[in-house]
Write an enzyme that holds these catalytic residues in place. Structure first.
Site, PDB file in Angstrom:
ATOM      1  N   CYS A  81      39.095  25.156   5.646  1.00 60.64           N
ATOM      2  CA  CYS A  81      38.123  26.211   5.931  1.00 60.64           C
ATOM      3  C   CYS A  81      38.416  27.456   5.101  1.00 60.64           C
ATOM      4  CB  CYS A  81      38.148  26.568   7.415  1.00 60.64           C
ATOM      5  SG  CYS A  81      36.991  27.871   7.878  1.00 60.64           S
ATOM      6  N   CYS A  87      40.024  34.130  10.462  1.00 66.47           N
ATOM      7  CA  CYS A  87      39.393  33.766  11.728  1.00 66.47           C
ATOM      8  C   CYS A  87      40.465  33.462  12.768  1.00 66.47           C
ATOM      9  CB  CYS A  87      38.500  32.547  11.509  1.00 66.47           C
ATOM     10  SG  CYS A  87      37.764  31.881  13.015  1.00 66.47           S
ATOM     11  N   CYS A  90      41.416  27.571  14.868  1.00 67.43           N
ATOM     12  CA  CYS A  90      41.959  26.506  13.991  1.00 67.43           C
ATOM     13  C   CYS A  90      43.220  26.954  13.245  1.00 67.43           C
ATOM     14  CB  CYS A  90      40.896  26.036  13.009  1.00 67.43           C
ATOM     15  SG  CYS A  90      39.380  25.466  13.776  1.00 67.43           S
ATOM     16  N   CYS A 183      31.347  27.031   9.520  1.00 62.14           N
ATOM     17  CA  CYS A 183      32.345  26.672  10.516  1.00 62.14           C
ATOM     18  C   CYS A 183      32.401  25.150  10.622  1.00 62.14           C
ATOM     19  CB  CYS A 183      32.016  27.290  11.875  1.00 62.14           C
ATOM     20  SG  CYS A 183      33.178  26.810  13.167  1.00 62.14           S
ATOM     21  N   GLN A 310      33.209  19.795  29.143  1.00 67.85           N
ATOM     22  CA  GLN A 310      34.273  19.763  28.145  1.00 67.85           C
ATOM     23  C   GLN A 310      33.673  19.864  26.740  1.00 67.85           C
ATOM     24  OE1 GLN A 310      37.506  19.808  28.373  1.00 67.85           O
ATOM     25  NE2 GLN A 310      38.036  19.133  30.439  1.00 67.85           N
ATOM     26  N   TYR A 339      38.335  21.603  41.844  1.00 68.62           N
ATOM     27  CA  TYR A 339      37.872  22.309  40.647  1.00 68.62           C
ATOM     28  C   TYR A 339      36.876  21.401  39.906  1.00 68.62           C
ATOM     29  CZ  TYR A 339      42.286  24.635  41.810  1.00 68.62           C
ATOM     30  OH  TYR A 339      43.325  25.238  42.475  1.00 68.62           O
ATOM     31  N   CYS A 436      44.922  21.716  31.163  1.00 67.88           N
ATOM     32  CA  CYS A 436      44.781  22.196  29.786  1.00 67.88           C
ATOM     33  C   CYS A 436      45.922  23.144  29.438  1.00 67.88           C
ATOM     34  CB  CYS A 436      43.432  22.898  29.592  1.00 67.88           C
ATOM     35  SG  CYS A 436      43.181  24.323  30.680  1.00 67.88           S
TER      36      CYS A 436
END
Length: 478
Positions: A81, A87, A90, A183, A310, A339, A436
């Site tokens: 990128c 940015c 990533c 992107c 997701q 959740y 996560c």
């Protein structure tokens, strides 16, 4: 002055030259230890040999930035990128994907053992993401009338740069937005739509927002694409967020729809709050349907502007299959899905259970979950809205039935300690914990350890080129 600051002050300048980066640690930073001092370094890879400059001192460690590279690591590859390093996303593009997976696996193992301090089974290799580029089904862009300029642009006094931008935040700065030409996270027409809206707004002198001064009108742009749906392939949602009503909004949306007739859900929301959250605000469905649909194993899931789904559709399918495999659901089982969000997991596993009860704090998500059961003809689910720590009472279990299996997928902060204590009291035979954030998962596993032992673990990569990792754990009652 902190202990780490004193230690850093006593390090001779030559000790910070030709330093070999030793390891990758939490939050995607790298580690160096010099004379007992812990130094975290960003923008490097293990094996790099660099000169360092101390940039910040904390109580127990310091942070540093590389000022010169003498030798690059064999783990490096060329970032794909053009915005890498500027940015905020990533950040691991410069590291080979096989090395990324290795460090994510190490992160899970280290945190479960160091923080959780629980006995673990052998952990299989992390499951890679099905795609490494264009894997996201949702992106959020921010408008700014004061776009971020790089050092090179600032020093270039021969060119004037457009400051009205539509893009991403720079690392650690909520108010600094960089313009993005391309992107690599979301498939087309995501980039095309964003660039069209940016250029249209510039050409028609529409006011880009200013997050600090809270002025302007154009605030935020969300693009969602249905990636996992066979019948819904190509479904596309656009949501424009503006500060206040303005005559320019509808002409802009008309121009977007005319340019991109494949948009199936075109929406806007007015938000003059101090933050960009809009779950408590009305979303106006300007054209098309107020949702798009994703699909898993023939199940359809409606995704509205406020819905959680997701962001890696193919990766989510892998994640949920692992959770279902760990669960070993029996036809007589009562399952609690904590959740539950929009009920994706609850509906995904409902076929194999007697009943699934989903619990979620956000009422709109509960409404979405009920719709998702209805459109799929699923009749053995129930969804309840409320604060998790207040819900799992004796009255709740008496009404819904005692669970044979609990699936929990909390936010990054993990489960409230009151929820953990209630799980201990319930003594459900099996818990499947999806996380996560392995660090908070490890903390919760330690709290659950008196009653449960970990029998299976499976890390899953959902976010290539970032340090984030998902982890699934099966706990069984001792």
């Amino acid at each position: 002055m902190s202990k780490a600051a004193k230690a850093a002050k006593n390090i001779p300048a030559e000790a910070l030259q030709r330093v070999e980066i030793q390891d990758m640690v939490a939050e995607g930073k790298c580690l160096v230890k010099l004379n007992g001092l812990v130094i975290f370094v960003s923008g490097v890879a293990p094996g790099d040999i660099v000169d360092l400059r101390i940039s910040r001192a904390q109580k127990r460690f310091v942070e540093a930035v590389p000022t010169h590279f003498h030798q690059y690591s064999s783990l490096r590859e060329t970032p794909f990128c053009q915005h890498f390093g500027v940015c905020g996303g990533c950040k691991w593009q410069h590291i080979r994907y096989d090395a990324q997976l290795r460090y994510k696996q190490q992160q899970v193992e280290d945190q479960l053992t160091r923080i959780g301090k629980v006995a673990l089974p052998e952990i299989p290799q992390i499951l890679p993401s099905p795609s490494r580029q264009y894997y996201r089904n949702k992106l959020e862009y921010t408008f700014s009338d004061n776009g971020w300029l790089t050092t090179e642009q600032i020093n270039n006094d021969t060119q004037t740069y457009e400051r009205n931008v539509l893009g991403f935040h720079t690392p650690g700065r909520f108010d600094k937005i960089i313009d993005v030409e391309h992107c690599w996270l979301q498939p087309e027409p995501s980039n095309e739509i964003r660039l069209f809206i940016r250029d249209y707004a510039r050409a028609h002198d529409l006011r880009f927002g200013n997050m600090v001064k809270q002025v302007g009108n154009l605030r935020n742009l969300i693009i969602r694409t249905a990636q996992s749906s066979t019948q819904g392939s190509g479904q596309l949602m656009v949501l424009l967020q503006c500060y206040l009503p303005h005559p320019s909004i509808e002409p802009l949306l008309d121009a977007v729809q005319a340019k991109f007739p494949q948009i199936t859900s075109l929406n806007y929301v007015l938000n003059n709050k101090g933050n960009e959250t809009f779950h408590d605000l009305e979303v106006v469905n300007y054209r098309g349907l107020p949702y798009i649909e994703e699909e898993m194993e023939g199940l359809r899931f409606r995704v509205g502007p406020k819905s959680f789904y997701q962001t890696n559709s193919a990766g989510a399918y892998n994640l949920y299959k692992i959770a279902r495999d760990f669960a070993q659901i029996q036809p007589t089982d009562v399952v609690y899905d904590l959740y539950t969000g929009a009920g994706t997991i609850a509906n995904f596993v409902a076929r194999g259970a007697a009943k699934v009860v989903g619990v979620e704090y956000v009422e709109q998500a509960v409404a979405d979950a009920r719709v998702n059961s209805e459109i799929n003809g699923i009749t053995n689910t129930e969804f309840v809205a409320g604060d998790m720590k207040d819900m799992l009472t004796e009255d709740f279990t008496a009404h819904h039935g005692r669970p044979d299996l609990i699936i929990t997928d909390p936010p990054r902060a993990g489960m409230h300690e009151d929820v953990v204590q209630r799980l201990l009291a319930l003594r459900c035979p099996r818990l499947v914990y999806i996380s996560c954030n392995p660090a908070t998962q490890a903390r919760d596993l330690e709290l659950l350890d008196p009653a449960y032992h970990v029998t299976r673990v499976q890390p899953v990569d959902m976010f290539p080129h970032t340090h984030h990792v998902e982890n699934v754990v099966l706990l069984e009652l001792r």
